[in-house]
Every structure is written in structure tokens, then in C-alpha cells.
Design a protein around this motif. Structure first.
Motif, short mmCIF file in Angstrom:
data_model
loop_
_atom_site.label_atom_id
_atom_site.label_comp_id
_atom_site.label_asym_id
_atom_site.label_seq_id
_atom_site.Cartn_x
_atom_site.Cartn_y
_atom_site.Cartn_z
N LEU A 1 0.82 -1.22 0.00
CA LEU A 1 0.00 0.00 0.00
C LEU A 1 0.85 1.26 0.00
CD1 LEU A 1 -2.88 -0.90 2.49
CD2 LEU A 1 -2.96 -0.82 -0.01
N GLU A 2 2.02 1.18 0.62
CA GLU A 2 2.88 2.36 0.65
C GLU A 2 3.35 2.76 -0.74
OE1 GLU A 2 5.89 1.29 3.38
OE2 GLU A 2 4.72 1.78 5.17
N GLN A 3 3.36 1.82 -1.67
CA GLN A 3 3.76 2.16 -3.03
C GLN A 3 2.77 3.15 -3.66
OE1 GLN A 3 6.84 1.01 -3.88
NE2 GLN A 3 6.59 0.35 -1.75
N ALA A 4 1.50 3.05 -3.27
CA ALA A 4 0.52 4.01 -3.78
C ALA A 4 0.83 5.42 -3.31
CB ALA A 4 -0.89 3.61 -3.32
N LEU A 5 1.40 5.56 -2.10
CA LEU A 5 1.76 6.88 -1.59
C LEU A 5 2.99 7.44 -2.30
CD1 LEU A 5 1.36 6.20 2.25
CD2 LEU A 5 -0.38 6.89 0.61
N VAL A 6 3.88 6.54 -2.72
CA VAL A 6 5.14 6.98 -3.32
C VAL A 6 4.97 7.36 -4.79
CG1 VAL A 6 7.49 6.29 -3.89
CG2 VAL A 6 6.50 5.62 -1.70
N PRO B 1 -11.62 -2.86 -7.35
CA PRO B 1 -11.90 -4.20 -6.83
C PRO B 1 -10.63 -5.03 -6.72
CG PRO B 1 -12.49 -4.06 -9.14
CD PRO B 1 -12.08 -2.68 -8.73
N LEU B 2 -10.63 -5.99 -5.78
CA LEU B 2 -9.53 -6.94 -5.61
C LEU B 2 -9.90 -8.28 -6.25
CD1 LEU B 2 -8.57 -6.25 -1.87
CD2 LEU B 2 -7.65 -5.18 -3.94
N ARG B 3 -8.90 -9.07 -6.52
CA ARG B 3 -9.13 -10.36 -7.19
C ARG B 3 -10.03 -11.28 -6.36
NH1 ARG B 3 -3.20 -12.48 -8.10
NH2 ARG B 3 -3.28 -12.01 -5.88
N ASP B 4 -9.79 -11.33 -5.06
CA ASP B 4 -10.48 -12.29 -4.20
C ASP B 4 -11.63 -11.66 -3.43
OD1 ASP B 4 -8.53 -14.11 -5.02
OD2 ASP B 4 -7.18 -13.49 -3.40
N GLY B 5 -12.12 -10.53 -3.90
CA GLY B 5 -13.19 -9.83 -3.18
C GLY B 5 -12.63 -8.73 -2.31
N LEU C 1 -9.66 -1.86 -2.94
CA LEU C 1 -8.57 -0.96 -2.59
C LEU C 1 -9.09 0.46 -2.72
CD1 LEU C 1 -5.57 -0.07 -2.17
CD2 LEU C 1 -5.30 -0.29 -4.65
N ALA C 2 -8.99 1.25 -1.65
CA ALA C 2 -9.43 2.65 -1.65
C ALA C 2 -8.21 3.55 -1.55
CB ALA C 2 -10.39 2.92 -0.50
N ALA C 3 -8.17 4.59 -2.41
CA ALA C 3 -7.06 5.55 -2.41
C ALA C 3 -7.65 6.96 -2.38
CB ALA C 3 -6.17 5.37 -3.63
N VAL C 4 -7.07 7.82 -1.54
CA VAL C 4 -7.55 9.19 -1.36
C VAL C 4 -6.48 10.15 -1.84
CG1 VAL C 4 -8.30 10.93 0.29
CG2 VAL C 4 -9.01 8.56 0.59
N SER C 5 -6.90 11.20 -2.57
CA SER C 5 -5.99 12.23 -3.05
C SER C 5 -6.53 13.60 -2.66
CB SER C 5 -5.83 12.17 -4.57
OG SER C 5 -5.10 13.28 -5.05
N ASP C 6 -5.64 14.49 -2.22
CA ASP C 6 -6.05 15.86 -1.88
C ASP C 6 -6.21 16.72 -3.12
OD1 ASP C 6 -6.27 15.79 0.93
OD2 ASP C 6 -4.09 15.70 1.09
N ARG C 7 -5.81 16.22 -4.28
CA ARG C 7 -5.96 17.01 -5.50
C ARG C 7 -7.43 17.00 -5.93
NH1 ARG C 7 -1.24 14.68 -9.25
NH2 ARG C 7 -3.05 13.53 -9.96
N LEU D 1 -1.57 -2.17 -8.64
CA LEU D 1 -1.44 -2.47 -7.22
C LEU D 1 -2.58 -3.35 -6.74
CD1 LEU D 1 -0.29 0.86 -5.49
CD2 LEU D 1 0.98 -1.26 -5.73
N ALA D 2 -3.81 -3.05 -7.19
CA ALA D 2 -4.96 -3.86 -6.78
C ALA D 2 -4.79 -5.30 -7.23
CB ALA D 2 -6.25 -3.26 -7.34
N ASP D 3 -4.22 -5.50 -8.41
CA ASP D 3 -3.98 -6.87 -8.88
C ASP D 3 -2.92 -7.57 -8.05
OD1 ASP D 3 -5.84 -6.50 -10.86
OD2 ASP D 3 -4.38 -5.92 -12.38
N ALA D 4 -1.96 -6.77 -7.51
CA ALA D 4 -0.87 -7.37 -6.74
C ALA D 4 -1.26 -7.65 -5.30
CB ALA D 4 0.35 -6.45 -6.77
N VAL D 5 -2.40 -7.10 -4.85
CA VAL D 5 -2.80 -7.29 -3.47
C VAL D 5 -3.30 -8.71 -3.28
CG1 VAL D 5 -4.48 -6.65 -1.71
CG2 VAL D 5 -3.30 -4.88 -3.00
N ALA D 6 -2.72 -9.42 -2.35
CA ALA D 6 -3.21 -10.73 -1.95
C ALA D 6 -3.96 -10.55 -0.65
CB ALA D 6 -2.05 -11.71 -1.78
N SER D 7 -5.26 -10.68 -0.70
CA SER D 7 -6.08 -10.40 0.48
C SER D 7 -5.71 -11.34 1.62
CB SER D 7 -7.56 -10.57 0.13
OG SER D 7 -7.92 -9.66 -0.88
N PRO D 8 -5.43 -10.79 2.80
CA PRO D 8 -5.17 -11.66 3.95
C PRO D 8 -6.45 -12.32 4.41
CG PRO D 8 -5.26 -9.37 4.64
CD PRO D 8 -5.35 -9.37 3.14
N ALA D 9 -6.30 -13.39 5.15
CA ALA D 9 -7.47 -14.08 5.68
C ALA D 9 -8.22 -13.16 6.62
CB ALA D 9 -7.05 -15.35 6.41
#
Length: 815
Positions: A40-45, A128-132, A135-141, A156-164
Motif C-alpha cells: 500500500l505504501e507504493q501508492a503513496l510513493v 476491486p480486488l481479485r479475491d473480493g 482498494l481505496a485511495a484518497v488524493s487531496d488534488r 497495485l490492486a492486482d498485486a494485493v493478496a487479500s489476507p485471511a
């Protein structure tokens, strides 16, 4: 390495892909939640996101619950911990439809729950994520994410592996785990966690209080803010705190928890882990630092306070060598805080542009900085990058520039520099992004606060004397301290009024309350008291007139005051109190006296109030102190004790320097109320005037009797030469009073240093008018012209319903 903000959009995808691939390879064996946070930090960078969060369905399938987040606290944007799957929240819609949503500020304000959103503009992207889940992202712009950033967020959403889904059972969590029931405070822990706290498993009673008892007291409030039920919907469950080991040494622990909603969607349990963080101090992206900064900025009132809070939040975790925070005003960078503050630690341009306490650097002299500010995104440069000298010398080993956004404009910038080579990791970038958003809003708010405070101070100063007059035989100083509790105008005032015959009026007062109305009434009362004083009334009449005026004004406010009339020739003072603290005297031998006298009620309370006068005898060297109750009274200090402390401070002061005495008296003043202080050191006149008075009777020989009285007085004073000029001035002034007025006429003569003042008082308030043109046939009108020609100066003064016409005549020295 070039700046991310200036590198261009074409280089972002390869770098972003490389960073994500490297991160994924490194975290394959890491806890899934830690891996998710790093992703998730990659979205900030690599995007304009200030917050990124992942939501997944809970075990029961009734809610979409927060799994992890990175960036600024979610409460700043109104993001909740859980959303019912039966509702219509954007996260729920994306989860059901599998299609992304991109919402602008206008879209968000049109939603049914818009009233729950914070009063700030931001854009929201939900994917949406692959497994349900989503991913929410907020921008001040306001314009949200551009096409390239949206593509990167999809990656990034595709790379997210949802934890149990998180359960409430400690058995499904890693070691050193806990499960806290937020309602009862009962906590389930494993032996590993009890070992960290130094608690015997056989003696643990299962309560949260037993764990909190081991916490270092300074860290307990922060820890309670995470685990208390009332705060469960605010911020992330991540904190570093200290406990005291049995040896007495502190140990750093890191708490990371997740909220598990109950069936109705309300918080039920907090589950998570506690790890030993004493060997490896927290990463700079730790949400705790952002939380503490947000708390510090919430109470920072001024621009300087905001700047210090930002420097305190960044310098230690980043191990930076220098940090500057500046406001952006037009094309100039006005620095508010430098750390370190020594000029020698900063580039030559900054020292050349030094303005009073802080430098005022032109942005145009640093094009790279100007470009970063225009783009509005954090920019970093590694050591050795070619930059203009003013920037390169700030961070020869590495430089970060944080534009501080405030709505649709840039409020300022934060420059962070390192002397030794420094590499920027994702944790640092996330921290910088989060801090910039918080600091920009706080800086804009503090700038408005400072501007309003300056306006209040300017108005307050305009209602008080700009300077005190020079006094014959005395030195007076005054001080005024406005309250720091709020931005309201105060009602304290003071005045020093020179009066005829070497009299001086000292005045101090206080209008009830702090408001524009109190300040307005203060100005009215000060003006009224001054007007009554210069009319020549005694102190009791002056204060009585002011009281009746305030009663007639029908104001809801009242005022207190103390009025002192000092005869500089005789060293005698008469004073009146209207509900105000009495004068405090310091005598030349160092002894002090809190004067005791009967006083009247405050002004504006009783229409026919009595204000008795009391007398003071002043020896040369006596210090007279008048103050308002803000200096001698507070919630913790009775006025009697406050006056006694003021007397003790006066006794220890050196009256030779009244200004330093005033500053010392105000050093510990109560800033919850306005404070006015007026000091006068009575020295006595070096040369005492010679005075004589004569009542002029309305008889045919009145003018001749006045001349004879003048001649005899001058001879008694040793003036042997015939003062023809003085006698002619006496004749003209007495004649004018007898011809043009009715009632009593009095002639006063005063001699000081071969200068004679002739003053004639009558009962008419009309001032004599000097004629502009006199014809040959005119039988009158030449008297005032003759007085003007013969005297060094002349004028009129109001005295007790009438006037006094005076003229100064220079006498020839006696042979």
C-alpha cells in the motif's frame, strides 16, 4: 538521482514496476499483513495518494472490514473501519460490481452521507480486488488521479493478496498475540506476550489494567488512545510504547492491532500482536509518528508552533542534519524555523538574505525548488545531484523538498538535508507525504490565526496611548500584555494626562469582559475621563462624571478605574478608586505600602455613587504602581496575595530604571487575562515655581488694581526692573475677561526661570477669537493681537465650566 516531481511521467511506470517487483520478492516469507502494508505504501510513493486502504469481507459475510491502511489517519477523510454489505458505500458497490469508481469532490458531496464527511475537498478512487474486497485511495488534488496513476493503482490492486479475515480468536494470530474485548476490558494473551511484559502467566488476572500497569507513565496516554473503546474509530491500531522491566530498565514494544466488528458492525474486539522493538527502533513510516504530529498540530496556534511541531516530528526519525520550514508569500520563501538555528549551518545565500531573526529567501534564486513547488509533490535528490548552490548546500548528502499543500494552493515548503550520503526508502517517502498534507493545512490555519492575532493587537494598540508624555519632575512608563487565551479584544487601559499648574493625572482602568464591545467601551471611557480631567475638575468629580456617562449609555458592561492627581510641586496626590485595586507605593528607602482607602463602586453600576478622595504624600524617589487585576488576581491567586507579591517585587526592584522594573513585574504575569501596568517615579521639581493669585472685582478701577498687584508680586520675587510688557499683557487679558464675560475673574501669576505666565480665568467657556482684519474705525478687537505680539506664547485651557487664557512673557534679568 533526479527529483520524482521533476523526472517526468514517462519514467514512473518502469520505476514503479521495479519497486513493486523487488518488494514482492523480498516479502514472500513475511507476515501477509506486513506485506500488504508495504504494498500500500507504493501508492503513496508513486501516485498523488495521501491514504491507501484495503477492505475485505468479514467471516460472517455481513460487513466489509478494514484489513490494512497506510498514510495519514483515515479519520481526516471520514473513512470508516467497516461498511455493511447491505449499504451503498462506494467500497460496497465496487465489491459487488467488480468495477472501479473514481469520485471527485463534487461526486462525494452529492452522496446521501455527505454530511458525515469532513469539511475538506478530496478525491476517492476505489478498485476491486481479485479475491473480493477493494482498494481505496484518497488524493487531496481536486482533479483526483490522472490516467497513468489510475493504471498504476489497478496494478497495485492486482498485486494485493487479500489476507485471511481477522477472527477474534488468538489462536488464528501469530505469536505474542492478544484479543481485547472493548466493552469489558478482558484480554486474552499468549505466554510469549506475557513474557515481553515480564508477567508470570500464573499470576496474570486477564485484565487490561494489569498490562497497562507495566507501561511507562509518559506513554500511557498514547497507549490508552489506541485501546480505549471511545477511540476505536479514530486512527490506525499501531503504536510503539515503553514498559518497565523488573530490572527497572525500559523496553520498547510495538503494538499492531485490528478491529473486529461485531454482528451489528460496531467494534467488538481488538486483536493483534505485540513485538519487541527495543533492538530496531520504529520505521519512519510508523503511523504513530503521524498520529503524534496530528495531535501536536491540533494544538499549534501560531506559524512558529506548527513549524516546531513538524521539525520535532521529522528530524530525529529521519536523522537529518538540517530542516527548514518556510511560508510561501508571493515569490519569497519566508522561513519560520531553522534547525539548527545558527546562520553558519546554512548556505551563503540564506545568510545574505537574513531578515531580523529568520531569512527571507527568494524562490526565483532556486529554480529547482520553484519547479517542485509548482508541481506540488514531494521531491528527493540523492547526494551528488547537480543542484543550484542554495539547495545543494542544504543537503550535500541528500535533499528532500516537501511542498505543503493547503487546499488548492501551496502554503509553504519544508526542506530536509543530510550531510552524509542518504538513501530514501519507501518508509521515509510515506512519512514525508503524510507529514506534508498535515503540515500544509495546519500552516494555513496558523497563518490565519497569526493574521487575526496581529489585527487584534493593532486595534488594541490603537486604543491605547502611542507614547507617554514627558513629565516635569517625574518619569512614567506603561506596559500592556493582551491575553493569550483567545483572540478577543481586551478592555484594560491606562493614560497619563498633563494638567495645568504642574499637575499630572495617572489613570488606569478595566472594562468587564473580552470582546469588541469591551474594547469600544474602553476607548469611550478613556476619552471621557481625559476630557473631564483637562476641564480642571478634581478626581472625585472626574470619576463621578464618567460614572453618570456610562450609566446613561445603558451598556451591559461596567468598568473599574483608579484616578490619581499628582501635584508635582508639593508632592501631594489625591486619588479615587472605582472598584479597582489601590495604588502600591515604593518609598526611597525600599519600603512599600499597599494604600488603604474607601472606594466607590465600578463605573456604570449606580448612577449617584460617591467616590471619596484619599491623599498620598510622595517623597522624591517614590515609585507609584497602578495595575489591573490581571497582574494581581487569578483563579489560583487572591487579590490580597497578588498585591502583597507586587509589593515584594517592587521592594526588590531598582527604581532608577522604571522600564526594567515594569518588565520584571510582568515576567510572571497571568496570560489568561489582559494586564495593564503604569509606573511613575516621582522626583520632584528641580525649580519650584513662584505663584500668586488675585480675585479681580468688577469695579471701575479693576484693571489698575490688577496691574498694581502684578507689580508688587514681581518686586517680592526680586524682579526689580519695571516689567512694562508684563503689565500691558495683564491689562489686556483682564480687560477682555471683564468686558466679554460675566461672573468671577481670577488673575494667576507664575514665575519660573525669568519666564512669567499671566493667566486670567473666567466663567465663560468661549475661547477668545483673534480677528483676521481690523479697520481704522474699529474700537475693539486689538487686545488679543497685542497679547500675541508681546508674549512668547499664549493659549486657553478649560477650567471647571469656564476657561483660562494664558500668556508667557520673558522677563529681563535683574541687574
Amino acid at each position: 538521482m533526479s527529483s520524482e516531481g521533476a523526472a517526468g511521467r514517462g519514467t514512473r511506470p518502469p520505476r514503479a514496476e521495479l519497486a513493486l517487483r523487488t518488494l514482492t520478492d523480498q516479502l514472500d516469507q513475511v507476515d501477509p499483513r506486513e506485506r500488504l502494508r508495504r504494498v500500500l505504501e507504493q501508492a503513496l510513493v508513486f501516485t498523488a495518494a495521501s491514504l491507501a486502504a484495503v477492505y475485505i469481507p468479514d467471516e460472517d459475510g455481513h460487513h466489509l472490514c478494514l484489513a490494512e491502511s497506510a498514510g495519514v489517519p483515515r479519520a481526516l477523510y471520514g473513512l470508516r473501519d467497516a461498511y455493511p454489505l447491505s449499504g451503498g458505500a462506494p467500497a460496497v458497490k465496487v465489491h459487488h460490481s467488480g468495477r472501479p469508481l473514481w469520485l471527485t469532490p463534487e461526486d462525494l458531496t452529492r452522496r446521501a452521507d455527505a454530511r458525515r464527511l469532513p469539511a475538506r475537498d478530496f478525491s476517492l478512487g476505489v478498485l476491486p480486488l481479485r479475491d473480493g474486497g477493494c482498494l481505496a485511495a484518497v488524493s487531496d488534488r481536486p482533479d483526483g488521479f490522472d490516467a497513468e496513476e489510475r493504471a498504476w493503482l489497478r496494478r497495485l490492486a492486482d498485486a494485493v493478496a487479500s489476507p485471511a479475515p481477522v477472527t477474534a480468536e488468538t489462536g488464528n494470530l501469530p505469536g505474542n498475540a492478544f484479543s481485547l474485548a472493548v466493552d469489558s476490558g478482558r484480554v486474552e494473551v499468549d505466554d510469549g506476550m506475557l513474557e515481553l511484559f515480564g508477567i508470570d502467566p500464573h499470576q496474570f488476572d486477564g485484565t487490561l489494567e494489569s498490562l497497562l500497569a507495566q507501561t511507562v507513565p509518559e506513554d500511557l496516554p498514547s497507549l490508552m488512545s489506541v485501546v480505549e473503546a471511545d477511540h476505536m474509530a479514530i486512527g490506525d491500531r499501531e503504536l510503539e510504547f515503553r514498559i518497565l522491566q523488573p530490572s527497572g530498565e525500559p523496553r520498547w514494544l510495538r503494538l499492531r492491532g485490528h478491529l473486529v466488528p461485531a454482528a451489528d458492525g460496531r467494534p467488538a474486539r481488538l486483536v493483534g500482536t505485540v513485538a519487541d522493538a527495543s533492538k530496531e527502533r520504529p520505521a519512519v513510516s510508523d503511523v504513530t509518528r503521524v498520529q503524534r504530529l496530528a495531535a501536536a498540530l491540533a494544538t499549534a496556534g501560531t506559524v512558529r508552533d506548527v513549524s516546531r511541531a513538524v521539525v520535532a516530528a521529522l528530524r530525529t526519525p529521519l536523522q537529518a542534519d538540517r530542516i527548514a520550514l518556510a511560508e510561501l508569500e508571493s515569490d519569497r520563501l519566508v522561513v519560520t524555523v531553522l534547525d539548527p538555528p545558527e546562520p553558519e549551518a546554512w548556505p551563503e545565500l540564506w545568510r545574505a538574505e537574513w531578515r531580523s531573526e529568520w531569512p527571507d529567501a527568494p524562490v526565483r534564486a532556486m529554480p529547482t525548488l520553484a519547479a517542485a513547488l509548482r508541481e506540488g509533490r514531494a521531491a528527493v535528490w540523492s547526494g551528488g545531484t547537480t543542484l543550484e548552490p542554495p539547495l545543494a548546500e542544504v543537503g550535500p548528502g541528500g535533499l528532500a523538498v516537501l511542498p505543503l499543500p493547503a487546499g488548492k494552493r501551496t502554503a509553504g515548503a519544508c526542506l530536509i538535508g543530510w550531510d552524509s550520503p542518504h538513501d530514501f526508502d519507501p518508509d521515509e517517502r510515506a512519512l514525508l507525504t503524510a507529514v506534508a498534507g498535515l503540515a500544509g493545512q495546519a500552516l494555513a490555519r496558523a497563518r490565519a490565526f497569526d493574521a487575526e492575532h496581529e489585527l487584534v493587537g493593532m486595534l488594541q494598540r490603537a486604543l491605547l496611548p502611542r507614547r507617554l508624555p514627558r513629565l516635569p519632575g517625574a518619569v512614567a512608563v506603561a506596559r500592556y500584555l493582551p491575553t493569550t487565551a483567545d483572540l478577543e479584544l481586551g478592555g484594560d487601559w491606562y493614560d497619563v494626562i498633563p494638567l495645568p499648574d504642574n499637575h499630572v493625572a495617572l489613570l488606569i482602568g478595566d472594562v468587564q469582559g473580552h470582546s469588541a464591545g469591551a474594547a469600544t467601551l474602553m476607548g469611550q471611557m478613556r476619552t471621557a475621563l481625559r476630557a473631564y480631567a483637562v476641564e480642571g475638575h478634581p478626581p472625585d468629580v472626574v470619576v463621578s462624571h464618567a460614572n453618570r456617562l456610562l450609566v446613561d449609555m445603558e451598556s451591559d458592561l461596567f468598568a473599574t478605574c483608579c484616578y490619581v492627581d499628582v501635584d508635582m510641586e508639593q508632592g501631594i496626590a489625591w486619588y479615587v478608586r472605582a472598584g479597582h485595586p489601590p495604588p502600591v507605593l515604593r518609598y526611597p528607602d525600599g519600603s512599600t505600602e499597599i494604600t488603604e482607602s474607601d472606594g466607590g463602586p465600578p463605573l456604570g453600576v449606580v448612577a449617584e455613587a460617591d467616590y471619596p478622595m484619599s491623599q498620598l504624600r510622595l517623597r522624591p524617589g517614590t515609585l507609584v504602581a497602578l495595575t489591573t487585576d490581571g497582574l494581581v488576581e487569578s483563579a489560583e491567586l487572591d487579590i490580597e496575595d497578588g498585591l502583597a507579591r507586587l509589593a515584594d517585587d517592587l521592594a526588590a526592584a531598582d527604581p532608577a530604571y522604571p522600564g526594567l522594573v515594569a518588565d520584571a513585574l510582568l515576567a510572571g504575569a497571568n496570560r489568561n487575562d489582559d494586564v495593564a501596568l503604569l509606573l511613575m517615579r516621582y522626583d520632584g521639581l528641580a525649580v519650584r515655581p513662584l505663584r500668586e493669585s488675585w480675585t479681580v472685582w468688577r469695579v471701575p478701577e479693576a484693571v489698575r488694581h490688577a496691574r498694581r498687584f502684578t507689580r508688587r508680586a514681581l518686586r517680592a520675587w526680586g524682579v526689580t526692573r519695571e516689567p512694562d510688557t508684563a503689565l500691558l499683557v495683564v491689562s489686556e487679558l483682564v480687560t477682555n475677561a471683564l468686558v466679554h464675560t460675566d461672573g468671577r475673574v481670577r488673575l494667576d501669576l507664575t514665575l519660573v526661570d525669568q519666564r512669567l505666565r499671566v493667566a486670567v480665568a473666567d466663567a465663560s467657556p468661549r475661547t477668545p477669537v483673534k480677528p483676521t482684519n481690523i479697520g481704522w474705525e474699529a474700537t475693539g478687537g486689538r487686545g488679543i493681537l497685542l497679547v500675541e505680539a508681546l508674549s512668547a506664547a499664549w493659549g486657553t485651557l478649560p477650567v471647571s465650566g469656564g476657561k483660562q487664557v494664558w500668556a508667557d512673557v520673558a522677563l529681563e534679568p535683574s541687574s
